[in-house]
Motif scaffolding. Structure first.
Motif, PDB file in Angstrom:
ATOM      1  N   VAL A 255       1.266  -1.949   0.166  1.00 53.64           N
ATOM      2  CA  VAL A 255      -0.262   0.123  -0.161  1.00 53.64           C
ATOM      3  C   VAL A 255       1.017   0.965  -0.410  1.00 53.64           C
ATOM      4  N   HIS A 256       2.183   1.276   1.047  1.00 52.36           N
ATOM      5  CA  HIS A 256       2.902   2.296   0.653  1.00 52.36           C
ATOM      6  C   HIS A 256       3.129   3.208  -0.663  1.00 52.36           C
ATOM      7  N   SER A 257       3.631   1.802  -1.211  1.00 52.58           N
ATOM      8  CA  SER A 257       4.378   2.069  -2.830  1.00 52.58           C
ATOM      9  C   SER A 257       2.957   2.404  -3.823  1.00 52.58           C
ATOM     10  N   ARG A 258       2.109   1.977  -3.662  1.00 52.48           N
ATOM     11  CA  ARG A 258       0.963   2.098  -4.019  1.00 52.48           C
ATOM     12  C   ARG A 258       1.463   4.251  -4.188  1.00 52.48           C
ATOM     13  N   LEU A 259       0.666   4.596  -2.829  1.00 52.54           N
ATOM     14  CA  LEU A 259       0.915   5.171  -2.649  1.00 52.54           C
ATOM     15  C   LEU A 259       2.004   6.882  -2.975  1.00 52.54           C
ATOM     16  N   GLU A 260       2.735   6.257  -2.957  1.00 48.69           N
ATOM     17  CA  GLU A 260       4.229   7.130  -3.609  1.00 48.69           C
ATOM     18  C   GLU A 260       3.830   6.946  -4.703  1.00 48.69           C
ATOM     19  N   GLU A 261       3.577   6.197  -5.241  1.00 47.55           N
ATOM     20  CA  GLU A 261       3.123   5.961  -7.006  1.00 47.55           C
ATOM     21  C   GLU A 261       2.374   7.299  -7.472  1.00 47.55           C
ATOM     22  N   LEU A 262       0.913   7.614  -6.830  1.00 48.80           N
ATOM     23  CA  LEU A 262       0.105   7.939  -6.963  1.00 48.80           C
ATOM     24  C   LEU A 262       0.471   9.411  -6.600  1.00 48.80           C
ATOM     25  N   ASN A 263       1.897   9.934  -5.845  1.00 52.94           N
ATOM     26  CA  ASN A 263       1.928  11.193  -5.278  1.00 52.94           C
ATOM     27  C   ASN A 263       2.569  11.500  -6.074  1.00 52.94           C
ATOM     28  N   SER A 264       3.874  11.005  -6.689  1.00 54.44           N
ATOM     29  CA  SER A 264       4.486  11.214  -7.819  1.00 54.44           C
ATOM     30  C   SER A 264       4.513  11.102  -9.866  1.00 54.44           C
ATOM     31  N   GLY A 265       2.698  10.267  -9.087  1.00 52.46           N
ATOM     32  CA  GLY A 265       2.288  10.396 -10.778  1.00 52.46           C
ATOM     33  C   GLY A 265       1.625  11.516 -10.997  1.00 52.46           C
ATOM     34  N   THR A 266       1.173  12.528  -9.511  1.00 47.32           N
ATOM     35  CA  THR A 266       0.409  13.317 -10.557  1.00 47.32           C
ATOM     36  C   THR A 266       1.210  14.528 -10.771  1.00 47.32           C
ATOM     37  N   ARG A 267       0.724  15.993 -10.510  1.00 44.83           N
ATOM     38  CA  ARG A 267       0.947  17.102 -10.472  1.00 44.83           C
ATOM     39  C   ARG A 267       0.692  18.105  -9.041  1.00 44.83           C
ATOM     40  N   CYS A 268       1.102  18.498  -8.849  1.00 43.43           N
ATOM     41  CA  CYS A 268       1.098  19.778  -7.838  1.00 43.43           C
ATOM     42  C   CYS A 268       0.114  20.594  -8.109  1.00 43.43           C
ATOM     43  N   LEU A 269      -0.764  20.907  -6.728  1.00 48.75           N
ATOM     44  CA  LEU A 269      -2.012  22.311  -7.325  1.00 48.75           C
ATOM     45  C   LEU A 269      -1.388  23.421  -6.703  1.00 48.75           C
ATOM     46  N   CYS A 270      -0.783  23.033  -5.757  1.00 48.99           N
ATOM     47  CA  CYS A 270      -0.559  24.592  -5.416  1.00 48.99           C
ATOM     48  C   CYS A 270       0.064  25.407  -5.384  1.00 48.99           C
ATOM     49  N   SER A 271      -0.043  27.008  -5.664  1.00 54.99           N
ATOM     50  CA  SER A 271       0.666  27.501  -6.309  1.00 54.99           C
ATOM     51  C   SER A 271       2.532  27.885  -5.937  1.00 54.99           C
TER      52      SER A 271
END
Length: 277
Positions: free
Chosen positions: A65-81
């Motif tokens: 599960v930890h690996s999947r969460l890391e993939e999700l974070n690195s595979g999407t772009r940051c929306l913050c300013s």
């Protein structure tokens, strides 16, 4: 001096004994943080975004599960300013437990669980612009609750959240918690990836529209220049006859006719002087 691994095992065992004595009912204020309470959260002392203090999942399942969460974070772009190198994209965390404390409000399970999930999300993600999600899983009454931050809710409205949770109900009923968690995480990930695809499509469409506009303007300018060239006619200029007019006036004489009471001008003829022999 005792080995670090032995000390860690003793602390974990002590935590389990403490939890058993208290019926494993977690209050939102005492539930551990996977970024700080590393030993309690069950990933061998590694900071992560999953916490399973009751060991509902095996170590291998927690790692997966930890690996999947890391993939999700690195595979999407940051929306913050403002985004730094550590803020790749959306952040999803998972909290797993045997049972939560309802504080005498057991008849309001969903309300208590949603408040629990929101509290953990706001505590674990104390900074950022709200592009975060927390997934809460309870074993005693197999349920999944999702709390989304302000930025994440643009892609996870209530209708979408209910659909994602419903897709994991069969796995929860059979107590296949790892599969249920991964189903929810993958559902959240697909919504975020759709958002990235939509943004990319808008950018491409804008570029194509801009290119077509440039081509259209260029064609119109060329047609206009061609039309002006075909319609243009040569311009002829008359020579200035002012000097000749003055010469003519110099050779003219003014006469008055008393019979008609008119004044007229007559040109003088050049007379050739005769030679006197």
């Amino acid at each position: 001096m005792l080995p670090t691994a032995l000390i860690r095992q003793v602390l974990v065992s002590f935590s389990l004994v403490f939890l058993c004595a208290h019926g494993k009912e977690w209050k939102k204020y005492s539930y551990p943080d996977p970024q700080q309470d590393l030993l309690e959260c069950g990933l061998d002392g590694i900071p992560s975004w999953i916490c399973d203090p009751d060991q509902v999942l095996s170590e291998e399942q927690v790692s997966d599960v930890h690996s999947r969460l890391e993939e999700l974070n690195s595979g999407t772009r940051c929306l913050c300013s403002s985004c730094d190198a550590s803020n790749h994209g959306y952040k999803v965390a998972v909290a797993v437990m045997d049972k939560m404390s309802y504080n005498g409000a057991a008849e309001h399970v969903d309300l208590v669980a949603n408040n629990f999930a929101r509290y953990l999300r706001e505590r674990w993600f104390s900074s950022g612009c709200g592009d975060n999600v927390l997934v809460l899983v309870t074993k005693e009454t197999p349920q999944v609750y999702i709390s989304a931050g302000p930025a994440a809710r643009s892609k996870l409205p209530d209708r979408t959240v209910k659909s994602i949770v419903s897709s994991a109900q069969a796995q929860l009923a059979s107590e296949d918690f790892q599969s249920a968690i991964l189903t929810v995480v993958n559902g959240v990930k697909s919504e975020f990836e759709d958002m990235d695809t939509t943004v990319l499509a808008i950018i491409v469409a804008a570029c194509v529209l801009g290119l077509l506009t440039v081509i259209l303007v260029s064609v119109l300018v060329c047609l206009k220049l061609r039309s002006m060239k075909e319609d243009s006619k040569p311009t002829f200029f008359r020579p200035d006859k002012t000097r000749e007019s003055r010469k003519s006036l110099a050779k003219s004489e003014t006469h008055y006719d008393p019979n008609t009471d008119n004044v007229y001008v007559s040109l003088r003829e050049n007379k050739t002087a005769e030679a006197v022999v």
